[in-house]
Design an enzyme around this catalytic site. Structure first.
Site, PDB file in Angstrom:
ATOM      1  N   ASN A   1       0.677  -1.282  -0.017  1.00 22.54           N
ATOM      2  CA  ASN A   1      -0.024   0.058   0.011  1.00 22.54           C
ATOM      3  C   ASN A   1       0.782   1.201   0.091  1.00 22.54           C
ATOM      4  OD1 ASN A   1       0.427   0.845   2.882  1.00 22.54           O
ATOM      5  ND2 ASN A   1      -0.177  -1.151   3.025  1.00 22.54           N
TER       6      ASN A   1
ATOM      7  N   ASP B   1      -4.918  -5.604   5.276  1.00 22.20           N
ATOM      8  CA  ASP B   1      -6.061  -6.193   5.609  1.00 22.20           C
ATOM      9  C   ASP B   1      -5.953  -7.677   5.231  1.00 22.20           C
ATOM     10  OD1 ASP B   1      -7.100  -4.188   7.392  1.00 22.20           O
ATOM     11  OD2 ASP B   1      -7.890  -3.118   5.624  1.00 22.20           O
TER      12      ASP B   1
ATOM     13  N   LYS C   1       7.564 -17.778  -9.482  1.00 22.69           N
ATOM     14  CA  LYS C   1       6.842 -16.900 -10.198  1.00 22.69           C
ATOM     15  C   LYS C   1       5.621 -17.325 -10.924  1.00 22.69           C
ATOM     16  CE  LYS C   1       7.554 -13.047 -13.483  1.00 22.69           C
ATOM     17  NZ  LYS C   1       8.393 -12.798 -14.727  1.00 22.69           N
TER      18      LYS C   1
ATOM     19  N   PRO D   1      -4.196 -10.662  11.185  1.00 18.72           N
ATOM     20  CA  PRO D   1      -4.702 -10.599  12.372  1.00 18.72           C
ATOM     21  C   PRO D   1      -4.590  -9.137  12.592  1.00 18.72           C
ATOM     22  CG  PRO D   1      -2.354 -11.145  12.206  1.00 18.72           C
ATOM     23  CD  PRO D   1      -2.791 -11.399  10.894  1.00 18.72           C
ATOM     24  N   ASP D   2      -5.595  -8.605  13.423  1.00 20.97           N
ATOM     25  CA  ASP D   2      -5.548  -7.079  13.741  1.00 20.97           C
ATOM     26  C   ASP D   2      -4.706  -6.867  14.983  1.00 20.97           C
ATOM     27  OD1 ASP D   2      -6.346  -4.692  14.857  1.00 20.97           O
ATOM     28  OD2 ASP D   2      -8.186  -4.582  13.510  1.00 20.97           O
TER      29      ASP D   2
ATOM     30  N   LYS E   1     -13.907   2.652  15.555  1.00 28.73           N
ATOM     31  CA  LYS E   1     -12.680   1.884  15.578  1.00 28.73           C
ATOM     32  C   LYS E   1     -12.287   2.019  16.936  1.00 28.73           C
ATOM     33  CE  LYS E   1     -11.130   1.989  11.046  1.00 28.73           C
ATOM     34  NZ  LYS E   1     -10.789   2.707  10.067  1.00 28.73           N
TER      35      LYS E   1
ATOM     36  N   LYS F   1     -12.012  -1.695  18.628  1.00 29.37           N
ATOM     37  CA  LYS F   1     -10.554  -2.145  18.822  1.00 29.37           C
ATOM     38  C   LYS F   1     -10.178  -2.041  20.359  1.00 29.37           C
ATOM     39  CE  LYS F   1      -9.546  -1.464  14.028  1.00 29.37           C
ATOM     40  NZ  LYS F   1      -8.478  -1.780  13.262  1.00 29.37           N
TER      41      LYS F   1
HETATM   42  O1  C5P Z   1      -9.400  -0.934  10.674  1.00 33.61           O
HETATM   43  P1  C5P Z   1      -8.529  -0.166  10.156  1.00 33.61           P
HETATM   44  O2  C5P Z   1      -7.384  -1.061   9.573  1.00 33.61           O
HETATM   45  O3  C5P Z   1      -8.856   1.079   9.387  1.00 33.61           O
HETATM   46  O4  C5P Z   1      -7.660   0.279  11.480  1.00 33.61           O
HETATM   47  C1  C5P Z   1      -6.422   1.146  11.321  1.00 33.61           C
HETATM   48  C2  C5P Z   1      -5.664   1.024  12.761  1.00 33.61           C
HETATM   49  O5  C5P Z   1      -5.643  -0.382  12.946  1.00 33.61           O
HETATM   50  C3  C5P Z   1      -4.288   1.496  12.442  1.00 33.61           C
HETATM   51  O6  C5P Z   1      -3.786   1.809  13.924  1.00 33.61           O
HETATM   52  C4  C5P Z   1      -3.617   0.109  12.124  1.00 33.61           C
HETATM   53  O7  C5P Z   1      -1.978   0.086  12.422  1.00 33.61           O
HETATM   54  C5  C5P Z   1      -4.361  -0.924  12.549  1.00 33.61           C
HETATM   55  N1  C5P Z   1      -4.238  -2.358  12.054  1.00 33.61           N
HETATM   56  C6  C5P Z   1      -3.420  -3.474  12.611  1.00 33.61           C
HETATM   57  N2  C5P Z   1      -3.808  -4.501  12.251  1.00 33.61           N
HETATM   58  C7  C5P Z   1      -4.468  -4.817  11.064  1.00 33.61           C
HETATM   59  C8  C5P Z   1      -4.997  -3.699  10.605  1.00 33.61           C
HETATM   60  C9  C5P Z   1      -5.001  -2.410  11.244  1.00 33.61           C
HETATM   61  O8  C5P Z   1      -2.822  -2.922  13.899  1.00 33.61           O
HETATM   62  N3  C5P Z   1      -4.299  -5.960  10.512  1.00 33.61           N
END
Ligand code: C5P
Length: 401
Positions: free
Chosen positions: A210, A279, A289, A305-306, A338, A342
């Protein structure tokens, strides 16, 4: 930029080819809000003329102790009193040696002896001269008296050699001086920051990434270190120098970022998730390749994972968990959602659709939400915005200490 607003910097330029970079430094210091006066040694004038510095600084340049007219205008004692900081860039081996020994045989060394202003040296010399025991002993003497030394950097030298001795770049010097002037609001605190994008590999040559440059996270790391925090920075693939005093752990993928963050988590006071974590990642990374075939290609992606949510609910949760929300619309609604979902203490939201702020740019502006309300950080360079966000964080830490 006004990181050095109100500062009166006496820039001492000593002899060395890096003196040409000091001309740019004058401009950069002024851009950061400082007032600059220049004093040159005789050696410096062999490389750049006083006229150059006079034109850039807008003031007469001090070159000798024995100029009656200059002494009548602003004498060496007056200059010594005027300065709120003395910066010597480049600081040659000879200038460092004379200062270490208290020799006052030219205008610059005399001013340094006569001034109570903090002294910052930015050395530039051949790597052997820098490494020499005499120079190192002189530097140690000056450090023990409270001087600050910035650099030198490593790399190609004008003399054709490679090693430590390059003068830091003007912008690095300005950033370091700004750091020296920060109040130590985070002294004794431990801050863990994630920054940059993640790259999720599809095969040995392709990845999903990204547009995050990592600048905001790196600015936060620099600002937190400048405020006295012990900083660990987990960085995705970015092209940025590690801020001074920051411990950096490089990672590539979301899974690696998670592992590095969780490993560094115990004992942290603050976690700031400034990384743009993917994500979704490819369900598998192919060892070879992917070959072209057919008109379409289906990729199977799986959720990553978040990290932020996991940190917020972790047994070793830091006192403050801060997230970032890059949004293009309905910023308030999404950010507040959020914050709750979170389990965060603060979320800093920015409008990535706005011109000139956010992704890849030098500036940012933030709306910071907590469970108590919202505060706005006005548009400015990321380093300044980072300082403002950390001041909010420091205030909250102080309040809950
Ligand atoms: O849900 P979103 O991606 O918009 O949230 C952004 C926040 O969550 C940022 O602080 C980002 O560093 C964190 N994040 C994370 N792990 C992910 C996706 C987002 O820690 N997989």
């Amino acid at each position: 930029m006004s990181e050095l607003a109100g500062q009166r910097i006496l820039l001492g330029v000593s002899g060395g080819i890096a003196a040409y970079k000091a001309a740019d430094l004058v401009r950069r210091l002024q851009d950061a809000g400082a007032e600059v006066r220049v004093v040159m040694t005789e050696g410096a004038q062999q490389f750049v003329t006083a006229t150059t510095f006079q034109a850039l600084s807008g003031y007469p340049v001090g070159t000798t102790l024995w100029d009656a007219a200059a002494e009548a205008a602003m004498g060496h004692i007056e200059l010594a009193r005027w300065a709120s900081r003395i910066v010597i860039a480049p600081a040659s081996a000879d200038a460092i040696a004379r200062l270490a020994h208290g020799i006052a045989n030219d205008l610059l060394s005399t001013i340094c002896l006569a001034s109570e202003a903090p002294l910052t040296l930015v050395p530039a010399m051949n790597r052997m001269m820098w490494a020499h025991a005499a120079t190192q002993a002189n530097v140690a003497t000056l450090l023990s008296r409270g001087a600050t030394v910035l650099g030198p950097g490593e790399g190609d030298q004008a003399c054709g050699e490679i090693g430590a001795g390059r003068m830091l770049e003007p912008l690095q010097i300005v950033a370091a001086l700004a750091a020296l002037s920060q109040p130590p609001l985070l002294a004794g605190r431990r801050v863990l920051i994630s920054a940059g994008p993640t790259f999720e590999d599809l095969d040995p040559v392709r990845f999903l990434g990204n547009r995050s440059s990592g600048k905001m996270g790196f600015a936060l790391a620099a600002a937190a270190a400048a405020m006295g925090a012990k900083v660990v920075l987990v960085a995705g693939p970015v092209n940025l120098a590690t801020p001074a005093g920051v411990e950096r752990i490089d990672v590539r993928r979301a899974a690696q970022m998670r592992a590095a963050v969780l490993q560094a988590l115990p004992g942290q006071d603050v976690y700031i998730g400034a990384a743009a974590v993917a994500d979704y990642a490819p369900s598998e990374t192919l060892p070879q390749k992917i070959k072209k075939s057919g008109e379409t290609l289906d990729l199977k992606l799986v959720r990553t994972p978040d990290i932020l949510a996991e940190v917020a609910s972790h047994a070793a949760r830091p006192r403050l968990v801060v997230g970032f929300a890059a949004e293009t619309n309905d910023i308030d609604t999404y950010a507040q959602d959020k914050l709750r979902r979170k389990g965060l203490d603060l979320i800093a939201a920015n409008d990535v659709s706005a011109q000139g702020i956010g992704f890849e740019s030098e500036d940012n502006a933030l709306a910071v939400f907590s469970h108590e309300g919202r505060s706005d950080i006005a548009r400015g360079p990321k380093r300044q915005v980072a300082g403002a966000l950390l001041a909010l964080i420091a205030a909250r830490l102080g309040a809950s200490a």
